[in-house]
Design an enzyme around this catalytic site. Structure first.
Site, short mmCIF file in Angstrom:
data_model
loop_
_atom_site.label_atom_id
_atom_site.label_comp_id
_atom_site.label_asym_id
_atom_site.label_seq_id
_atom_site.Cartn_x
_atom_site.Cartn_y
_atom_site.Cartn_z
N PHE A 1 -2.33 55.71 -15.66
CA PHE A 1 -0.75 55.16 -15.97
C PHE A 1 -0.46 55.62 -17.23
CE2 PHE A 1 2.12 51.83 -17.08
CZ PHE A 1 3.39 52.22 -16.66
N GLN A 2 0.60 56.20 -17.46
CA GLN A 2 1.21 56.78 -18.71
C GLN A 2 0.16 57.47 -19.66
OE1 GLN A 2 3.02 53.07 -20.92
NE2 GLN A 2 5.05 53.68 -19.72
N LYS B 1 -6.70 53.42 -26.47
CA LYS B 1 -6.64 51.68 -26.67
C LYS B 1 -7.75 51.40 -26.88
CE LYS B 1 -4.14 48.11 -24.29
NZ LYS B 1 -3.32 47.84 -23.10
N GLU C 1 12.22 57.06 -28.72
CA GLU C 1 11.14 57.38 -29.54
C GLU C 1 11.60 58.86 -30.32
OE1 GLU C 1 8.90 55.23 -26.38
OE2 GLU C 1 10.59 56.68 -26.53
N MET D 1 30.29 75.22 -30.61
CA MET D 1 29.54 76.40 -30.77
C MET D 1 29.53 77.53 -29.43
SD MET D 1 28.82 78.69 -33.30
CE MET D 1 27.86 77.88 -34.96
#
Length: 580
Positions: free
Chosen positions: A114-115, A164, A52, A479
């Protein structure tokens, strides 16, 4: 006319109405209902990324290369939280982005389902606005508003989180024909009074500098900037985010200012009597120690975001407005001053600035037994040319790419400026190439950055997005190693990546469906780059094995005044008194 549809169908139709042609994303449980109607869309191309974070950076690259709103999509919980870094990146660099995330069913919100993650709360400080949609009827309005907010005023990211059950519910679709947001009214057209005062100050000044930031590019104001500069003959400096806003080849351009800026740009700012700041925000990487920055200068500060004006440096003349509108009015007002016989002779100051540019040009050390990274990037820019798009990661290679590639056009240089996100280059280049398939797009990446997001090369290979990647491989977090050399007595604590041995980037590129090449000698650089340029049916990765001790110069040590600029280790510019 209204149709009965699901919330998911309403979402896809709304995105089509908003003009979306590309979405970068990954499906998952909460967002899955949206992927079913997306499958049938003939307008929207969905690019299935491998992470993602890659989706978010790709959407940013798409947006930065085109000026259009980039779109990414993810599911709830970890899918959404993986977008946090690119959302923060877009926020810092004023990139128009709409991130769409699925959320658990509305009845389960707040139950640690969940999630589940409160992505709206998590991203509230790093978005222009955010929505949590639990009613399918609200989806078209939220999408229309999200695109409007992301692309107007100071551009930035907007989050639309949709439960959802809202995606699954029945609704009617009607896309708004107008946007009504009483609390959001960005000012684009500046007030004429401060513009006239700014023109008077410009005409009266003896040592002015045009301090140009990324806002000029976001406002599509490069042509207007060129007109203003040539009218006034004021020297121009372009920040890291503004490279390409003003042609590098122009005689008025002094280069990039700041921590790793050119001596001429830094000196001009420090010794100016007037800063005309256009779409920049007096970032600490430009100003150095703030109370010693441009101590004798008055400030004209033009920005579309009123919160930026006076935030770090008090503005003597604040101008709120879109940079293109501001500069257009400023050209007219300055011309009126000149027509009235008011206006000093900028010749001596310009000669002084150009003298600094000639006396202290950018340079680098050539290594007989190894490849100089600056040489690689310099030749890459020369061979690929000024019509290519260059996308950099973060670190030494970013600074070298900002200096040693010549930029003549806006939107030819993309990088993570404000947040400094390692792993930006490959997915952002993917987004830029997806948006501009006829452009040559080079990602200039370090071996550290490259190992964070190179999995998106598989996405490029499978989706016919033939970007080219130059890996500046010094086997180090370069760096950080430079700072360890300068300030930690060469104690290289956990900065050796061993990238010359593991992984083998050529084999890795081939495993990901790309062409892999390697170069470790100066004699082969041009030939390898030319070979990469000839390959346009697959992504190309070139592993440039470079000297690991090369450093970025000039440099102003963090926390010090810009007057302490060094052009090499223990070496400061030797300014002559009559030049100041």
């Amino acid at each position: 006319m209204t149709d009965k549809v699901t919330g998911a169908q309403s979402l896809i139709r709304a995105l089509e109405c908003a003009g979306v042609d590309t979405i970068f994303g990954i499906p998952g449980g909460a967002i899955l209902p949206a992927y079913d109607p997306l499958f049938d869309s003939t307008q929207i191309r969905h690019i299935l990324v491998r992470h993602e974070q890659g989706a978010g950076h790709a959407a940013s690259g798409y947006a930065a290369a085109t000026g259009r709103v980039g779109v990414c999509m993810a599911t709830s919980g970890p899918g959404a939280t993986n977008l946090v870094t690119p959302i923060a990146d877009a926020h810092m660099d004023s990139v128009p982005l709409v991130a769409i995330t699925g959320q658990v069913n509305s009845a389960a919100i707040g139950s640690d389902a969940f999630q589940e993650a409160d992505i709206r709360g998590i991203t509230m400080p790093i978005t222009k606005h955010s929505y949590l949609i639990t009613d399918a009827d609200d989806i078209p309005r939220a999408i229309a508003e999200a695109f409007y907010i992301a692309s107007t005023g100071r551009p930035g990211p907007v989050l639309v989180d949709i439960s959802k059950d809202a995606l699954q519910a029945q609704t009617t679709f009607e896309y708004p024909t107008s946007i009504a947001l009483p609390g959001y009214r960005p000012v684009t057209r500046p007030h004429s009074k401060p513009v006239r005062e700014a023109a008077r100050m410009i005409a009266a000044s003896e040592r002015p500098v045009l301090y140009v930031g990324g806002g000029v590019i976001r406002a599509e104001a490069s042509a207007e900037l060129l007109e203003l500069a040539e009218l006034t003959r004021i020297p121009v400096v372009t920040t890291l985010m503004a490279r390409g806003a003003f042609p590098d080849s122009h005689r008025l351009h002094l280069g990039m200012p700041g921590m790793h800026g050119t001596v001429a740009a830094v000196a001009a700012l420090q010794r100016s009597d007037l800063l005309v700041c256009l779409g920049a925000r007096f970032d600490d990487r430009v100003t150095g120690k703030l109370d010693s920055f441009a101590p004798d200068a008055k400030v004209i500060h033009a920005d579309i975001d009123p919160a930026e004006i006076g935030k770090n440096r008090v503005a003597d003349v604040p101008i709120v407005g879109d940079c293109r509108e501001v500069i257009t009015q400023l050209v007219g007002a300055v011309q009126a001053e000149y027509d009235a016989g008011r206006g000093g002779d900028s010749g001596p100051w310009l000669a002084t600035c150009q003298g600094w540019r000639e006396k202290f040009p950018l340079g680098y050390e050539r290594h007989e037994d190894s490849l100089s990274p600056q040489y690689v990037i310099e030749r890459l820019g020369a061979i690929a040319g000024t019509d290519a798009v260059y996308v950099a990661g973060v670190g030494q290679h970013q600074m070298w790419a900002a200096h040693f590639v010549k930029y003549e056009h806006p939107r030819s240089w993309l990088n993570s400026g404000g947040l400094g996100t390692m792993g930006y280059a490959v997915p952002a280049a993917m987004g830029a190439k997806a948006a501009l398939p006829d452009k040559t797009v080079w990602a200039i990446d370090g071996d550290g950055c490259f190992q964070m997001t190179n999995q998106e090369l598989a996405t490029c290979a499978l989706n016919g997005i033939p970007i080219k990647v130059a890996v500046i491989n010094n086997s180090s977090l370069g760096m950080v190693r430079q700072w360890q050399t300068l300030f930690y007595e060469g104690r290289y604590s956990h900065t050796d990546l061993h990238s010359a041995r593991v992984p083998d980037f050529v084999k890795l590129a081939e495993a990901l469906g790309c062409v892999g090449l390697r170069c470790d000698s100066a004699e082969d650089v041009d030939g390898i780059i030319a070979k990469a340029m000839e390959i346009n049916d697959a992504p190309v990765v070139v592993d440039f094995i470079v000297n690991r001790d090369a450093m970025v110069w000039p440099m102003v040590v963090a926390g010090l005044s810009n007057d302490a600029i060094q052009i090499a280790r223990d070496l400061k510019p030797d300014f002559e008194e009559d030049e100041l």
